[in-house]
Design a protein around this motif. Structure first.
Motif, PDB file in Angstrom:
ATOM      1  N   GLU A  86     118.936  49.302   6.295  1.00 25.94           N
ATOM      2  CA  GLU A  86     119.255  49.093   7.849  1.00 25.94           C
ATOM      3  C   GLU A  86     120.188  47.836   8.056  1.00 25.94           C
ATOM      4  N   ASN A  87     120.130  46.807   7.326  1.00 29.51           N
ATOM      5  CA  ASN A  87     120.962  45.726   7.281  1.00 29.51           C
ATOM      6  C   ASN A  87     122.282  45.617   6.384  1.00 29.51           C
ATOM      7  N   ASP A  88     122.768  46.970   6.064  1.00 31.02           N
ATOM      8  CA  ASP A  88     124.043  47.127   5.094  1.00 31.02           C
ATOM      9  C   ASP A  88     125.083  46.938   6.288  1.00 31.02           C
ATOM     10  N   SER A  89     125.891  45.669   5.809  1.00 31.45           N
ATOM     11  CA  SER A  89     127.162  45.630   6.642  1.00 31.45           C
ATOM     12  C   SER A  89     128.479  46.253   6.220  1.00 31.45           C
ATOM     13  N   TYR A  90     128.349  47.077   5.345  1.00 33.32           N
ATOM     14  CA  TYR A  90     129.494  47.869   4.989  1.00 33.32           C
ATOM     15  C   TYR A  90     129.364  49.154   5.584  1.00 33.32           C
ATOM     16  N   PHE A  91     128.376  50.091   5.570  1.00 27.48           N
ATOM     17  CA  PHE A  91     128.181  51.140   5.969  1.00 27.48           C
ATOM     18  C   PHE A  91     126.527  51.204   6.434  1.00 27.48           C
ATOM     19  N   GLY A  92     126.494  50.894   7.756  1.00 25.17           N
ATOM     20  CA  GLY A  92     125.157  50.853   8.500  1.00 25.17           C
ATOM     21  C   GLY A  92     124.677  52.164   8.438  1.00 25.17           C
ATOM     22  N   GLY A 102     125.828  71.372   1.909  1.00 19.85           N
ATOM     23  CA  GLY A 102     125.307  70.256   0.761  1.00 19.85           C
ATOM     24  C   GLY A 102     123.855  70.039   0.814  1.00 19.85           C
ATOM     25  N   GLN A 103     123.415  69.763  -0.326  1.00 24.93           N
ATOM     26  CA  GLN A 103     121.997  69.473  -0.414  1.00 24.93           C
ATOM     27  C   GLN A 103     121.962  68.008  -0.466  1.00 24.93           C
ATOM     28  N   VAL A 104     121.091  67.374   0.733  1.00 18.61           N
ATOM     29  CA  VAL A 104     120.760  65.859   0.822  1.00 18.61           C
ATOM     30  C   VAL A 104     119.570  65.375   1.250  1.00 18.61           C
ATOM     31  N   GLU A 105     118.989  64.298   0.521  1.00 21.38           N
ATOM     32  CA  GLU A 105     117.858  63.869   0.537  1.00 21.38           C
ATOM     33  C   GLU A 105     118.074  62.219   1.301  1.00 21.38           C
ATOM     34  N   GLU A 106     118.077  61.855   2.410  1.00 21.44           N
ATOM     35  CA  GLU A 106     118.438  60.415   2.625  1.00 21.44           C
ATOM     36  C   GLU A 106     117.326  59.539   3.052  1.00 21.44           C
ATOM     37  N   HIS A 107     117.440  58.311   2.458  1.00 21.49           N
ATOM     38  CA  HIS A 107     116.446  57.161   2.847  1.00 21.49           C
ATOM     39  C   HIS A 107     117.069  56.117   3.383  1.00 21.49           C
ATOM     40  N   ILE A 108     116.868  55.861   4.639  1.00 29.23           N
ATOM     41  CA  ILE A 108     117.286  54.707   5.382  1.00 29.23           C
ATOM     42  C   ILE A 108     115.868  53.463   4.981  1.00 29.23           C
ATOM     43  N   LEU A 109     116.319  52.522   4.146  1.00 32.85           N
ATOM     44  CA  LEU A 109     115.545  51.691   3.723  1.00 32.85           C
ATOM     45  C   LEU A 109     115.625  50.423   4.640  1.00 32.85           C
ATOM     46  N   PRO A 110     114.412  49.543   4.770  1.00 32.91           N
ATOM     47  CA  PRO A 110     114.196  48.420   5.616  1.00 32.91           C
ATOM     48  C   PRO A 110     115.233  47.516   5.265  1.00 32.91           C
ATOM     49  N   PRO A 111     115.527  46.514   6.265  1.00 30.51           N
ATOM     50  CA  PRO A 111     116.549  45.398   5.913  1.00 30.51           C
ATOM     51  C   PRO A 111     116.070  44.715   4.517  1.00 30.51           C
ATOM     52  N   TYR A 112     117.250  44.422   3.904  1.00 25.57           N
ATOM     53  CA  TYR A 112     116.911  43.774   2.399  1.00 25.57           C
ATOM     54  C   TYR A 112     118.086  42.698   2.218  1.00 25.57           C
ATOM     55  N   GLY A 113     117.225  41.576   1.966  1.00 24.36           N
ATOM     56  CA  GLY A 113     118.141  40.453   1.767  1.00 24.36           C
ATOM     57  C   GLY A 113     118.984  39.991   2.845  1.00 24.36           C
ATOM     58  N   ARG A 114     120.087  39.271   2.452  1.00 20.55           N
ATOM     59  CA  ARG A 114     121.139  39.037   3.557  1.00 20.55           C
ATOM     60  C   ARG A 114     122.079  40.081   3.891  1.00 20.55           C
ATOM     61  N   ASP A 115     122.025  41.137   3.104  1.00 23.24           N
ATOM     62  CA  ASP A 115     122.882  42.297   3.069  1.00 23.24           C
ATOM     63  C   ASP A 115     122.235  43.323   2.383  1.00 23.24           C
ATOM     64  N   GLY A 116     122.030  44.606   3.024  1.00 22.72           N
ATOM     65  CA  GLY A 116     121.243  45.653   2.534  1.00 22.72           C
ATOM     66  C   GLY A 116     122.328  46.438   1.277  1.00 22.72           C
ATOM     67  N   HIS A 117     123.528  45.898   1.425  1.00 27.32           N
ATOM     68  CA  HIS A 117     124.569  46.740   0.481  1.00 27.32           C
ATOM     69  C   HIS A 117     124.321  46.477  -0.871  1.00 27.32           C
TER      70      HIS A 117
END
Length: 303
Positions: free
Chosen positions: A197-203, A219-234
């Motif tokens: 959630e807190n990825d500053s490159y690709f939110g 295409g086959q896709v399974e996406e997980h949007i994870l909670p904020p991680y550290g200072r930057d989720g990237h």
């Protein structure tokens, strides 16, 4: 981890890649050739020529513990491999994300083709993993449907992040979406995507749009949007605490891919600490498209 340094072919027959290879212990209860994992690094234009050999220790360790041979190639234009950054085509105003991804995928394909012919590596069942621009390159590779590759794992993949040095700004969003659609139109490889959630490159908004385009194109896709991680989720793929968040999801995904492949090759037994997690699908999945998943970890930790 049995760390080794290799020189491998690239997408250019006149240039070679430097690579780190990790090999599981032969006494770990697994006999015969082992499945391959190719982990692909990201890019920082300012430091690319000075960057060290890619390691991603904890991600590599996750796969080695499960019986995989892990290779981390350093693509053209980076570190010890050196040379021009051939995978960066166009400018921020006029990027060519499609061609850029394909040039990087040329390097990955050359590595897969070479190592799956080695006697200690299985000829099928390879997994291609990428982080940031390496994730984008891995998605480009997914459009090629290499017979050796059974799954692609995308950690925070994209191109053009931090446009003009600004967080949450991306060069050529529409071009990025169009390129993803083109890759997915040809792809039959199962893919799993992790973004924070807190990825500053690709939110998360862009991540969801990319996954939607990918799925709509077949295409086959399974996406997980994870909670904020550290200072930057990237950085979700960089350390042991990130493993606690994505590890069980990745293990579940790979298990499902292998069960559905009809192939006799399987991962080594899961370590005792690994737990299988059932994900909640958001929306219905078609026969050719895996569910697009948004999930949050209750035990998320930060740096």
């Amino acid at each position: 981890m049995r760390e080794q340094l290799w020189i491998l072919p690239s997408g250019d027959p006149n240039l070679s890649l430097r690579a780190t290879v990790f090999r599981p212990d032969d006494g770990a209860g697994f006999t015969g050739p082992r499945p391959l994992v190719v982990i692909n690094h990201g890019t920082d234009e300012a430091t690319r020529l000075a960057v060290a050999m890619p390691i991603y220790y904890w991600m590599s360790r996750w796969f080695v513990d499960r019986g995989y041979v892990v290779v981390l190639p350093q693509r053209r234009g980076h570190g010890a491999t050196g040379g021009a950054l051939v995978e960066s085509i166009g400018t921020c105003d006029r990027p060519d994300h499609f061609a850029s991804g394909n040039v990087a995928a040329d390097d990955i394909e050359a590595v897969v083709e070479y190592l799956t012919k080695e006697p200690f590596v299985a000829s099928k069942g390879a997994v291609v993993v990428g982080v940031s621009t390496g994730g984008w390159a891995s998605l480009a590779l997914a459009g090629r449907n290499l017979p050796q590759v059974e799954a692609v794992v995308n950690f925070a993949g994209g191109r053009g992040g931090h446009a003009y040095g600004r967080a949450n700004a991306v060069c050529g969003v529409e071009e990025l979406l169009s390129a993803a659609q083109s890759y997915a139109h040809h792809s039959h490889v199962p893919t799993i995507w992790f973004y924070s959630e807190n990825d500053s490159y690709f939110g998360p908004r862009l991540a969801k749009s990319l996954a939607q385009v990918w799925g709509n194109a077949g295409g086959q896709v399974e996406e997980h949007i994870l909670p904020p991680y550290g200072r930057d989720g990237h950085t979700i793929a960089d350390d042991r605490r990130g493993w606690d968040i994505w590890g069980a999801r990745l293990a579940s995904f790979l298990g499902r891919v292998q069960q559905g492949s009809g192939d006799t090759l399987h991962m080594a037994a899961q370590p005792g600490s690994a737990k299988t997690e059932k994900s909640k699908a958001s929306g219905a999945a078609s026969a050719t498209q895996a569910a697009m998943i948004e999930t949050s970890a209750t035990n998320a930790t930060t740096k």
